[in-house]
Each structure stands twice: as structure tokens, then as C-alpha cells.
Design a protein around this motif. Structure first.
Motif, mmCIF file in Angstrom:
data_model
loop_
_atom_site.group_PDB
_atom_site.id
_atom_site.type_symbol
_atom_site.label_atom_id
_atom_site.label_comp_id
_atom_site.label_asym_id
_atom_site.label_seq_id
_atom_site.Cartn_x
_atom_site.Cartn_y
_atom_site.Cartn_z
ATOM 1 N N HIS A 91 47.224 26.418 -38.493
ATOM 2 C CA HIS A 91 47.502 25.600 -39.675
ATOM 3 C C HIS A 91 47.128 26.357 -40.942
ATOM 4 O O HIS A 91 47.856 26.316 -41.941
ATOM 5 N N ALA A 92 45.993 27.050 -40.915
ATOM 6 C CA ALA A 92 45.594 27.848 -42.078
ATOM 7 C C ALA A 92 46.606 28.957 -42.373
ATOM 8 O O ALA A 92 46.788 29.341 -43.538
ATOM 9 N N ALA A 93 47.274 29.466 -41.334
ATOM 10 C CA ALA A 93 48.271 30.522 -41.541
ATOM 11 C C ALA A 93 49.424 30.039 -42.407
ATOM 12 O O ALA A 93 50.079 30.838 -43.094
ATOM 13 N N LEU A 94 49.682 28.727 -42.384
ATOM 14 C CA LEU A 94 50.732 28.183 -43.231
ATOM 15 C C LEU A 94 50.407 28.415 -44.704
ATOM 16 O O LEU A 94 51.302 28.659 -45.522
ATOM 17 N N PHE A 95 49.123 28.371 -45.053
ATOM 18 C CA PHE A 95 48.726 28.574 -46.442
ATOM 19 C C PHE A 95 48.816 30.043 -46.831
ATOM 20 O O PHE A 95 48.976 30.358 -48.016
ATOM 21 N N ASP A 96 48.704 30.959 -45.854
ATOM 22 C CA ASP A 96 48.955 32.365 -46.157
ATOM 23 C C ASP A 96 50.367 32.548 -46.704
ATOM 24 O O ASP A 96 50.623 33.465 -47.492
#
Length: 376
Positions: free
Chosen positions: A240-245
Motif C-alpha cells: 500500500h505504501a508503494a502506491l504513494f511512491d
């Protein structure tokens, strides 16, 4: 329980700006579609899709009660006047309901006003790209994201172990998982944003739903069908954090996603007259974009780095030296751990954030110059 950080000796707390994510919600439309990668039924939720749950509202009230004690030196009356406390939310029902829960927890039975635009309007503070609030160029955005991530194929490769782990939780060992498109990042049709497809897009929402099941307090046997313990959920949170990347953390995306929000923060910190407490309740994209613009990382127990907790907030304090008149700012990431949200325990952590290039406490003029330089 809270980790308190007293105001440094000789300084006085004058104003606080808070940028906060809404509370625990039911899954959004499309996060777990009927064909999503598993033949097993997903748990039922007590509210329609995307809405704040009663459990989520209770957790937000606990946060607000903590904030009222933490910010006692703002010297607010029991029922603060409208000029001293401003609560502003995005137009989604979960953000409005989170604002109402926060107002009730912060000042019980005082009927604090929760402001927002009409629900059919797009608020540029929280959705700047959809609102066309900046001169956004998707080609420049994609180039910046590719430099920041190494490209979509490299981003997928870095998260391959988590993708394999997600397949295990979903029970995909016997061909139950549906196919996933190859990674792709393109301009949206209206060219006001970007569109991601591929493994990270397909997995990120599912990972978030598993986390929300845990935060909602569902029985362990229901959270990921009994295959998603807290350690697993934290590992999957990296998806999910990778989406913010992609959507908020590269320099170009941070500059545009945090632009109206950043200008609102600067106005509140520098205006001659402004609320003592300015709370803006939006989404994880708002919190991560601001953090990226300030070059800080967000960490909390039970969550992957930069995977914003429900109710998690970036807090900016304005401090004043009464002898010299000089003003400073301090930053925090204020959050409940995943275990505390699940159990509705009054445990809150306020982690200091050091802005690179700005000594703590940071001079207000230096902070404003840094933020202005990094937003569109």
C-alpha cells in the motif's frame, strides 16, 4: 498512555496545524471486487462501502481526547469559540464523519462546527489534481516518478516478496488468483493526473483492506481468513505504501499534491489572526504528500513505513519566544498503533519529525521558505 513532548523551556505554544487521515472505513468500491484474486468470501462490514465505521469513529474520538490534553497549553475554553478551533474536512462521507467524531471527542457536547464544501464539489486542498489547482504536467510527473522509483518494473521487483506473501494470504496456491496486467504508468484521459496498472495497483488496495479488517477489530479468524497476523499485515503494508511512491512521494508529485494544502498551512502559521488549532481531515495521500514535501518519513507500530494509519496526522506546532518575539515550529507524526486502534485503547504516540535543513526547533521563516520552495 501517550508519549508527551513538553514545550521547550522559554517557548510558548501559539498555534497548531494538523493534517489527518480519516478513521477506519469499509473497503472502497473496487478494492476487493468479486473477481479479486481469491474464491473465498470477504468479511461483511457494518456500513456501506467507503464509510467510516462506528469502531473507526470511536478510535477518532480517542485521538481527539488525547489531542485536547496534549494541546492544553493552547488555553482553549471548554467549548472553544469558532475563531479558535477550525475543523475542515474533504467532502467524502468518511472524512466528514471523522471530523464530526473528532469534534465530539475534542469538545464533548459543544457542537463544534465541522466545515467542508458541498459534497458534489472537489476540494483542492485534498484533491488538487482533480480540482485542476496547479499547472500539472503528466509527462513531467511520470518522468519524476520513474527517477524516484527506478520505473514501474523496478518497483514491482522490489516488492516481489510482499506480492508472493499476499498470494499466500489470498490462498492463491491452487490457481485461484486472477491474472494481473503488466506494470504501466500513463497520463489520465483528462491529463489532470496519472493512471497506474499492474501488480502494485492490484495489490495495494487488497493489502489495505486486510489492515482495515484488523483495525476494525474483526476476529482473528476473519482477518485474512486467519492467515494475516499483525507481522504479516505490516509486511503487506509495504504494498500500500508503494502506491504513494507513485502518487505522492516523488518531488514533482509531492509539489503538486501538497500545494494547496501547503499554502493553507503557511497561511495559518504566518497570518496575524488565525485559529489556534487548524485540523484538516482528508486522506493518506494528503499526509504522505506533505511528508514527502518536507522530506520526512512516517513510522508507526504495526504499519509499514509511509503507510499512514487511520487517524494518523502530521502535526505542526508554532512556538514563540516571548523575550525575543522569534517564532519556531516543531513537527510530529501523531498516531495510534494498529493494536491500539483494534482494541480501542487510549494509547497515542507523537513521534518528533526532523525536517532536513531545518534545525529543531525550526525557525518559522526557515520552515516557510523550505515548504514554499517544494510546492507548486
Amino acid at each position: 498512555m501517550t508519549q508527551a513532548h513538553p514545550v521547550p523551556s522559554g517557548l510558548r505554544l501559539e498555534r497548531v496545524v494538523m493534517v489527518m487521515r480519516h478513521g477506519v472505513r469499509a473497503p472502497l468500491s473496487g478494492e476487493v471486487p468479486v473477481t479479486t484474486r481469491t474464491a473465498q468470501p470477504w468479511p461483511n462490514w457494518p456500513v456501506p462501502e467507503g464509510q467510516l465505521t462506528p469502531h473507526g469513529a470511536s478510535a477518532i474520538e480517542l485521538l481527539a481526547r488525547h489531542d485536547r490534553r496534549w494541546l492544553a497549553s493552547l488555553a482553549l475554553t471548554r467549548c472553544p469559540a469558532a475563531a479558535t478551533v477550525r475543523i475542515w474536512t474533504n467532502t467524502a462521507s468518511r472524512t466528514i464523519a471523522s471530523g464530526e467524531a473528532y469534534a465530539q471527542g475534542f469538545a464533548p457536547d459543544c457542537r463544534l462546527t465541522v466545515g467542508h464544501l458541498a459534497e458534489d464539489r472537489t476540494d483542492p486542498i485534498f484533491e488538487p489534481l482533480a480540482a485542476g489547482a496547479t499547472a500539472f504536467n503528466p509527462s513531467q510527473a511520470i518522468a519524476s516518478i520513474d527517477r524516484f522509483t527506478g520505473g514501474m518494473a523496478a518497483l514491482v521487483a522490489r516488492h516481489r516478496p510482499a506480492l508472493v506473501l499476499l498470494d499466500t494470504v489470498l490462498g492463491c496456491g491452487h490457481g485461484a488468483c486472477s491474472p494481473v496486467d503488466p506494470p504501466s504508468l500513463v497520463a489520465s484521459t483528462d491529463r489532470r493526473g496519472i493512471e497506474l496498472s499492474g501488480p502494485i495497483r492490484a495489490a495495494s488496495g487488497i493489502a489495505q483492506v486486510l489492515l482495515l479488517e484488523d483495525a476494525e477489530g474483526m476476529p482473528r479468524r476473519a482477518v485474512g481468513w486467519g492467515r494475516a497476523d499483525p507481522v504479516t499485515i505490516a509486511r503487506l503494508g509495504a504494498l500500500h505504501a508503494a502506491l504513494f511512491d507513485v502518487f505522492t512521494r516523488s518531488p514533482y508529485m509531492a509539489a503538486h499534491q501538497a500545494s494547496p494544502l501547503g499554502h493553507r498551512i503557511i497561511d495559518t502559521l504566518t497570518a496575524a489572526r488565525a485559529p489556534r488549532l487548524d485540523v484538516m481531515i482528508g486522506h493518506d495521500t494528503n499526509v504522505t504528500a506533505l511528508a514527502a514535501a518536507l522530506h520526512v518519513a512516517l513510522d508507526a507500530p504495526g504499519f509499514a513505513r509511509n503507510d499512514v494509519a487511520p487517524g494518523g496526522a502530521m502535526v505542526i506546532e508554532r512556538l514563540r519566544d516571548p523575550r525575543s518575539g522569534e517564532r519556531f515550529v516543531r513537527l510530529y507524526y501523531r498516531v495510534q498503533s494498529l493494536a491500539a486502534i483494534r482494541a480501542l485503547r487510549p494509547e497515542v504516540i507523537a513521534t518528533p519529525l526532523a525536517v532536513p535543513g531545518c534545525a529543531a526547533p525550526c525557525r518559522l521563516d526557515r520552515f516557510v521558505a523550505l515548504l514554499k520552495a517544494r510546492i507548486a
